[in-house]
Design a protein around this motif. Structure first.
Motif, mmCIF file in Angstrom:
data_model
loop_
_atom_site.group_PDB
_atom_site.id
_atom_site.type_symbol
_atom_site.label_atom_id
_atom_site.label_comp_id
_atom_site.label_asym_id
_atom_site.label_seq_id
_atom_site.Cartn_x
_atom_site.Cartn_y
_atom_site.Cartn_z
ATOM 1 N N LEU A 107 0.657 -1.263 0.106
ATOM 2 C CA LEU A 107 0.052 0.106 0.071
ATOM 3 C C LEU A 107 0.945 1.196 0.013
ATOM 4 O O LEU A 107 0.730 2.267 -0.763
ATOM 5 C CB LEU A 107 -1.002 -0.017 1.339
ATOM 6 C CG LEU A 107 -2.131 -0.951 1.144
ATOM 7 C CD1 LEU A 107 -2.926 -1.025 2.503
ATOM 8 C CD2 LEU A 107 -3.234 -0.591 0.019
ATOM 9 N N SER A 110 2.769 1.619 -3.333
ATOM 10 C CA SER A 110 1.758 1.793 -4.430
ATOM 11 C C SER A 110 1.336 3.155 -4.503
ATOM 12 O O SER A 110 0.941 3.809 -5.536
ATOM 13 C CB SER A 110 0.506 0.835 -4.430
ATOM 14 O OG SER A 110 1.126 -0.369 -4.648
ATOM 15 N N SER A 111 1.040 3.787 -3.249
ATOM 16 C CA SER A 111 0.541 5.100 -3.250
ATOM 17 C C SER A 111 1.575 6.085 -3.612
ATOM 18 O O SER A 111 1.143 6.863 -4.297
ATOM 19 C CB SER A 111 0.239 5.366 -1.625
ATOM 20 O OG SER A 111 1.164 5.442 -0.822
ATOM 21 N N ASP A 114 1.710 6.012 -7.562
ATOM 22 C CA ASP A 114 0.010 6.843 -7.943
ATOM 23 C C ASP A 114 0.554 8.139 -7.881
ATOM 24 O O ASP A 114 0.269 8.975 -8.855
ATOM 25 C CB ASP A 114 -0.952 6.577 -7.021
ATOM 26 C CG ASP A 114 -1.302 5.103 -7.072
ATOM 27 O OD1 ASP A 114 -1.046 4.497 -7.887
ATOM 28 O OD2 ASP A 114 -2.416 4.865 -6.384
ATOM 29 N N LEU A 186 -6.989 5.515 -11.263
ATOM 30 C CA LEU A 186 -6.528 5.534 -9.996
ATOM 31 C C LEU A 186 -7.533 6.426 -9.145
ATOM 32 O O LEU A 186 -7.835 6.109 -8.074
ATOM 33 C CB LEU A 186 -5.228 5.887 -9.833
ATOM 34 C CG LEU A 186 -4.216 5.205 -10.495
ATOM 35 C CD1 LEU A 186 -2.856 5.812 -10.592
ATOM 36 C CD2 LEU A 186 -4.127 3.684 -9.665
ATOM 37 N N LYS A 190 -10.332 2.381 -8.780
ATOM 38 C CA LYS A 190 -9.736 1.452 -7.939
ATOM 39 C C LYS A 190 -8.267 1.624 -7.785
ATOM 40 O O LYS A 190 -7.694 1.921 -8.945
ATOM 41 C CB LYS A 190 -10.412 0.008 -7.909
ATOM 42 C CG LYS A 190 -10.035 -0.346 -9.500
ATOM 43 C CD LYS A 190 -10.720 -1.837 -9.586
ATOM 44 C CE LYS A 190 -10.180 -2.660 -8.885
ATOM 45 N NZ LYS A 190 -10.697 -4.491 -8.948
ATOM 46 N N LYS A 191 -7.738 1.005 -6.888
ATOM 47 C CA LYS A 191 -6.269 1.026 -6.654
ATOM 48 C C LYS A 191 -5.794 -0.165 -7.782
ATOM 49 O O LYS A 191 -6.469 -0.932 -7.911
ATOM 50 C CB LYS A 191 -5.890 0.433 -5.332
ATOM 51 C CG LYS A 191 -4.517 0.090 -5.176
ATOM 52 C CD LYS A 191 -4.426 -0.217 -3.682
ATOM 53 C CE LYS A 191 -3.059 -0.853 -3.404
ATOM 54 N NZ LYS A 191 -2.798 -2.269 -4.423
ATOM 55 N N ASP A 192 -4.616 0.098 -8.183
ATOM 56 C CA ASP A 192 -3.941 -0.737 -9.259
ATOM 57 C C ASP A 192 -3.471 -1.948 -8.193
ATOM 58 O O ASP A 192 -2.706 -1.561 -7.170
ATOM 59 C CB ASP A 192 -2.928 -0.262 -10.071
ATOM 60 C CG ASP A 192 -2.862 -1.317 -11.407
ATOM 61 O OD1 ASP A 192 -3.322 -2.304 -11.299
ATOM 62 O OD2 ASP A 192 -1.965 -0.744 -12.346
ATOM 63 N N GLN A 193 -3.509 -3.119 -8.565
ATOM 64 C CA GLN A 193 -3.149 -4.208 -7.619
ATOM 65 C C GLN A 193 -1.742 -5.144 -8.462
ATOM 66 O O GLN A 193 -1.788 -5.667 -9.529
ATOM 67 C CB GLN A 193 -3.986 -5.543 -7.828
ATOM 68 C CG GLN A 193 -3.558 -6.661 -6.923
ATOM 69 C CD GLN A 193 -3.540 -6.002 -5.492
ATOM 70 O OE1 GLN A 193 -4.406 -5.301 -4.830
ATOM 71 N NE2 GLN A 193 -2.366 -6.326 -4.780
#
Length: 307
Positions: A107, A110-111, A114, A186, A190-193
């Motif tokens: 998390l 990834s943030s 982004d 994004l 939704k958040k990308d996995q």
């Protein structure tokens, strides 16, 4: 045969190179702004164009700083996982439904990725304002990148009739448009996995963290496959590649802007009749001809000769 993973192994050296390229980009943008002031008939060019230049530079700085934060987070995550493992090696095997420590790191990383995407989009928006000010007849009119690209793709408008319009349309088709599509997902969906991948060196139990970019991210930025058709790509490598690609695209835009500026030059008129009453133009002398030439020529040469 195991697929090769493309990663940033020397993080410090990679950031140093991106930092160097960011300052080179700043010099290029500055030289174009000075060139516009030298060659345009715009009486308000000096007070307006350099404000726009500073805004673009700030966005480039913000982009570079987000990448620095990304690399720092990677370093922190590896130390965090290493400390947990040293305290209790069994801790990573106790969660059959997913590891909360890995999820925490995922998390966080990834943030920040982004945020790199958001800053990249902003760079193109701020470049769009600069392009509009230089190229449009109405200096109070400005467009964000998506609207600018739409004009460049369209017909019977100022940008569709300019050579720079072809450059904008091509960049939008290959990378910038994909960037905005991915950013929109994004922000609004939704958040990308991404794919968590890590290894531990048995000698010192040091973690080597490689978070692989999702298939969706690679699909959006499939232009990277022109250089790397088959390899697995980490978020670190994709971040670095996108930022460096941004600097390449900035140079393409600046090359096109230079042609648009010189196509309608008022340099000699500005030389004999300065825009500012009782004002002076800063000049340099061509050593071959001994004729006066704009200072922007020298700045541009410095930019182009410093790859």
């Amino acid at each position: 045969m195991e697929d090769k993973i493309l990663n940033i192994d020397d993080r410090q050296a990679d950031f140093k190179e991106i930092d160097r390229q960011s300052w080179r980009a700043e010099k290029g943008i500055r030289s174009i702004c000075v060139m516009y002031d030298d060659h345009s008939s715009d009486k308000n060019s000096k007070e307006n164009i350099f404000l726009l230049k500073d805004n673009v530079h700030y966005r480039i700085f913000s982009l570079k700083h987000q990448y620095l934060i990304f690399l720092r987070e990677l370093n922190y995550a590896e130390h965090y996982l290493q400390e947990l493992h040293q305290k209790d090696p069994k801790k990573f095997n106790a969660f059959p439904m997913g590891n909360p420590y890995f999820e925490k790191v995922d998390l966080e990383i990834s943030s920040v990725f982004d945020n790199i995407i958001f800053q990249l989009s902003s760079v193109f928006d701020y470049l769009s304002h600069l392009i509009c000010y230089i190229c449009l007849t109405n200096k109070s009119k400005t467009l964000y990148w998506t609207k600018l690209a739409s004009s460049a793709h369209g017909k019977n408008n100022e940008f569709s009739n300019l050579e720079i319009g072809k450059v904008i349309a091509e960049l939008d088709k290959k990378i910038a448009g994909k960037l905005y599509d991915y950013r929109s997902r994004l922000l609004h969906n939704k958040k990308d996995q991404h794919i968590f991948n890590t290894s531990v060196k048995l000698v010192d139990f040091r973690f080597d963290l490689k978070i692989l970019a999702s298939d969706l991210a690679i699909k959006h930025f499939k232009v990277i496959r022109e250089e790397y058709p088959d390899e697995k790509i980490t978020l670190a490598f994709l971040s670095s590649w996108l930022i460096k690609k941004c600097f390449i695209d900035i140079e393409s835009i600046l090359d096109a802007l230079r042609l648009e500026i010189l196509k309608n030059s008022y340099f000699h008129q500005n030389l004999t009749n300065p825009k500012v009453k009782n004002g002076l133009m800063f000049l340099s002398v061509d050593p071959k001809t001994n004729f006066a030439k704009p200072v922007s020529d020298g700045l541009w040469e410095q930019y182009k000769n410093k790859k």
